[in-house]
Design an enzyme around this catalytic site. Structure first.
Site, PDB file in Angstrom:
ATOM      1  N   HIS A   1     -50.703 -14.260   6.291  1.00  0.00           N
ATOM      2  CA  HIS A   1     -49.739 -13.383   6.957  1.00  0.00           C
ATOM      3  C   HIS A   1     -48.461 -14.128   7.322  1.00  0.00           C
ATOM      4  O   HIS A   1     -47.477 -13.518   7.710  1.00  0.00           O
ATOM      5  CB  HIS A   1     -50.361 -12.760   8.214  1.00  0.00           C
ATOM      6  CG  HIS A   1     -51.579 -11.947   7.913  1.00  0.00           C
ATOM      7  ND1 HIS A   1     -52.864 -12.425   8.107  1.00  0.00           N
ATOM      8  CD2 HIS A   1     -51.725 -10.706   7.391  1.00  0.00           C
ATOM      9  CE1 HIS A   1     -53.731 -11.504   7.730  1.00  0.00           C
ATOM     10  NE2 HIS A   1     -53.068 -10.461   7.295  1.00  0.00           N
TER      11      HIS A   1
ATOM     12  N   ASP B   1     -64.934  -5.570  -1.157  1.00  0.00           N
ATOM     13  CA  ASP B   1     -64.272  -5.888   0.114  1.00  0.00           C
ATOM     14  C   ASP B   1     -64.694  -4.919   1.209  1.00  0.00           C
ATOM     15  O   ASP B   1     -64.597  -3.704   1.032  1.00  0.00           O
ATOM     16  CB  ASP B   1     -62.748  -5.798  -0.041  1.00  0.00           C
ATOM     17  CG  ASP B   1     -62.172  -6.956  -0.840  1.00  0.00           C
ATOM     18  OD1 ASP B   1     -62.857  -7.978  -0.953  1.00  0.00           O
ATOM     19  OD2 ASP B   1     -61.043  -6.831  -1.343  1.00  0.00           O
TER      20      ASP B   1
END
EC number: 2.1.1.14
Length: 753
Positions: A694, A599
């Protein structure tokens, strides 16, 4: 001329993350709005008092935010997207939460606003949305109410307000395109009204933040400052406030403005104090940002004194933090597990306030004895064996160009990977983490506190990994993950297993909304004493015939999301981390893990603020990633993940990473980000995020299908993956199952044509 001190802002969340807990309790329906508001009032009162007790003369008011300060400014101006508006046109705290989260205890759910990084920090803001012909009015009086609170408590108040030009710069146009700068004249009357209200309260100075002035702005934006500040002058004294870089390139624009003072960041900026003094109008106050608001390191106050002493007595002078202390943990004194030597190297927000008091007193008196005493640990650190590891330095010096090259090009590797994995079209996967339930967090906490032995802890983690594999197989995902139950944070976890890092107990800083992170601190040369992720990845793979991804956090992200040491370059730290993680890739591969995700969500956000400095950063950032990944064989598929990014200006560097698959956050921007990949003709595989993790809202099958079809118009379908925007650790299982089921169904529908 008596020198005063001040801070540009203070951490909001509370030493024990009281704000986070109150927000999440309110969102879950477990407490009332009034209880939430009470926590906010108590925190503000405590933080003002703490700063005052530490010796701060002028207290910032208006730096508190319920989600982020840019969103607070949007509400102040009445800039509420139609989808989030109350039916009666009113604005309340739930309006703010709906913009930030997509939902709140009242009102209809709707897509949250786009979120992005605040300049080059690890803090986020909700991007203001602008439409043609938009109207603005003073709608949200939080700033005025907080000023009244502080005045009632007897404080010397300096209100903080995000400036109008920077506010417009930070936003995005929605719908019909137009120049958002054209809205400047429409928002200025609201600013005038706010300043008039502050003047009525007897306020002398207002800190008006214009950090956009450190950027390489287009000329039209620079030209906008003079008429804007002509309109704002006269009601109170304005401290034009900049930070994160120096202002010398834009000083001609700045000195033409009708303001009474300028704050400059003398930590990150290259500005020469003597040059600033010479060029600023003689009647202006200079606020010298000498104490770093973004780090955790004790300042060398003798050095800071020398930096500023030549202009003492020659103009009005304040000493200050370089930027808001929001970016630093609150209080070092509560850290009981750091050993004395290491602890002596640090200063958190309250200690930085103390540094400002020491510096002010020395500049006023000329007595520097206290500065030398405070700075002694900084001198001692330079020779500490905790800092230098000759083996690491030797390995770094031996790196060659070959160390950053895969054995073959992508086309050759892709053929080998297709033969190995035999994945269907539109392969589905997730980004790595699954919900961190109360059970998982309790398990880790009990182990950390010594209430659970290692065997029982490992048994518990193994069971959560097994459950994650079962869930994914039941959902029909193609490439699985182990769920990261053992990881508290994607950076902290790796830092805990690498030499050269230390950790705090309460070193929390706000990331966005209620999300707080506890960044590791790089104190010395970095190395890997033992494998980190191999055992759990190997166990997860033993539970399924489907490929399970190994999950690593990349070197640039570990660097960017830690507090770095400051005695070596960021490039040196990144490459040390890359070499440590290169060994991890080799060990994962040897353990039979065929897909490894590295990542790098922070690659773009680590960019210097000035474009002229980008090339050097991108060169070493890309090289660090490649050093990390290049040890992998052709049939090992390397993934990378990036979020909150705009890619069009760094596409060359994204391609140069040479990852086999890149997954990106695109749902909030409605697949806009794919334009960059299409125009660049990006050659490798892409997984555009199809829903926003989110927000707790569950996307429909039809909505995901529509996004994927939109993506397929830009990227050939055979190179597309299907995945959420980001990891799922902050979500609950019910919405996670529902969203992933819809995502898999959408992919299956597309396979059937």
């Amino acid at each position: 001329m008596t020198i005063l001190n001040h801070t540009l802002g203070f951490p909001r969340v509370g030493l024990r993350r009281e704000l986070k807990k109150a927000q999440e309790s309110y969102w879950a329906g477990n407490s009332t709005r009034e209880e939430l508001l009470t926590v906010g009032r108590e925190l503000r009162a405590r933080h003002w008092d703490q700063q005052k007790q530490a010796g701060i003369d002028l207290l910032p008011v208006g730096d508190f935010a319920w989600y982020d300060h840019v969103l607070t400014t949007s509400l102040l101006l009445g800039n509420v997207p139609p989808r989030h508006q109350n039916k009666d046109g009113s604005v309340d705290i739930d309006t703010l939460f709906r913009i930030g989260r997509g939902r709140a205890p009242t009102g209809e759910p709707a897509a949250a606003a786009e979120m992005t990084k605040w300049f080059n920090t690890n803090y986020h803001y909700m991007v203001p949305e602008f439409v043609k012909g938009q109207q603005f009015k003073l709608t949200w009086t939080q700033l005025l109410e907080e000023v009244d609170e502080a005045l009632a408590l007897g404080h010397n108040v300096k209100p903080v307000l995000l400036g109008p030009v920077t506010y417009l710069w930070l936003g995005k146009v929605k719908g019909e395109q137009f120049d958002r700068l054209s809205l400047l004249n429409d928002i200025l009357p609201v600013y005038q009204q706010v300043l008039a209200e502050l003047a009525k309260r007897g306020i002398e100075w207002v800190q008006i933040d214009e950090p956009a002035l450190v950027l390489e702005l287009p000329q039209a934006w620079l030209d906008a400052y003079k008429p804007a500040y002509d309109a704002l002058q006269g009601q109170v004294k304005l401290l034009l406030t900049t930070y994160f870089e120096g202002v010398t390139p834009n000083l001609d624009t700045i000195t033409a403005l009708p303001v009474q003072g300028l704050h400059v960041d003398l930590v990150h900026g290259k500005d020469d104090v003597a040059e600033l003094h010479k060029r600023l109008p003689s009647d202006w106050l200079l606020s010298a940002g000498l104490i770093n608001g973004r780090n955790v390191w004790r300042a060398d106050l003798t050095e800071k004194y020398a930096q500023i002493k030549d202009i003492v007595g020659k103009r009005d002078l304040w000493v200050a933090s370089s930027c808001s202390l929001l970016h630093s943990p609150i209080d070092l004194s509560v850290e009981t597990r750091l050993d004395a030597e290491v602890k002596s190297w640090f200063a958190f927000a309250l200690q930085k306030c103390h540094e400002l008091a020491l510096l002010r007193d020395a500049l006023n008196s000329g007595d520097t004895a206290a500065l030398a005493e405070w700075s002694a640990p900084i001198q001692a650190r330079r020779h500490s064996t905790r800092v230098h590891n000759p083996a690491v330095e030797k390995r770094l010096a031996a790196i060659t160009a070959q160390d950053s090259q895969r054995a073959n090009v992508y086309e050759v590797r892709a053929e080998a990977q297709r033969a190995r994995f035999k994945l269907p079209a539109w392969p589905t996967t997730t980004i790595g983490s699954f919900p961190q339930t109360t059970e998982i967090r309790t398990l880790r906490l009990d182990f950390k506190k010594g209430n659970l032995d290692a065997n029982n802890y490992r048994t518990g983690i193994a069971e959560h990994i097994r459950q994650a594999i079962v869930e994914q197989e039941r959902l029909g995902l193609d490439v699985l993950v182990h769920g990261e139950a053992e990881r508290n944070d994607m950076v902290e976890y790796f830092g805990e297993h690498l030499d050269g890092f230390v950790f705090t107990q309460n070193g929390w800083v706000q990331s966005y909304g209620s999300r707080c992170v506890k960044p590791p601190i790089v104190i010395g040369d970095v190395s890997r004493p033992a494998p980190i992720t191999v055992e759990w990845a190997k166990y997860a793979q033993s539970l399924t015939d489907k490929p399970v991804k190994g999950m690593l956090t990349g070197p640039v992200t570990i660097l960017c999301w830690s507090f770095p040491r400051e005695d070596v370059s960021r490039e040196t730290i990144a490459k040390q981390i890359a070499l440590a993680l290169r060994d991890e890739v080799a060990d994962l591969e040897a353990a039979g893990i065929g897909i490894i995700q590295i990542d790098e969500p922070a690659l773009r956000e680590g960019l210097p603020l000035r474009r002229s400095d980008w090339d050097a950063y991108l060169q070493w950032g890309v090289e660090a990633f490649r050093i990390n990944a290049a040890v992998a064989k052709d049939d090992t598929q390397i993934h990378t993940h990036m979020c909150y990014c705009e890619f069009n200006d760094i596409m060359d560097s994204i391609a140069a990473l040479d990852a086999d698959v890149i997954t990106i956050e695109t749902s909030r921007s409605d697949m806009e980000l794919l334009e960059s990949f299409e125009e660049f003709d990006y050659p490798n595989e892409i997984g555009p995020g199809v829903y926003d993790i989110h927000s707790p809202n569950v996307p429909s099958v039809e909505w995901i299908e529509a996004l994927l079809k939109k993506a397929a118009k830009r990227i050939p379908a055979e190179r597309l993956w299907v995945n959420p925007d980001c990891g799922l650790k902050t979500r609950g299982w019910p919405e996670t199952r529902a969203a992933l089921a819809n995502m898999v169904q959408a992919a299956q529908n597309l396979r059937r044509g």
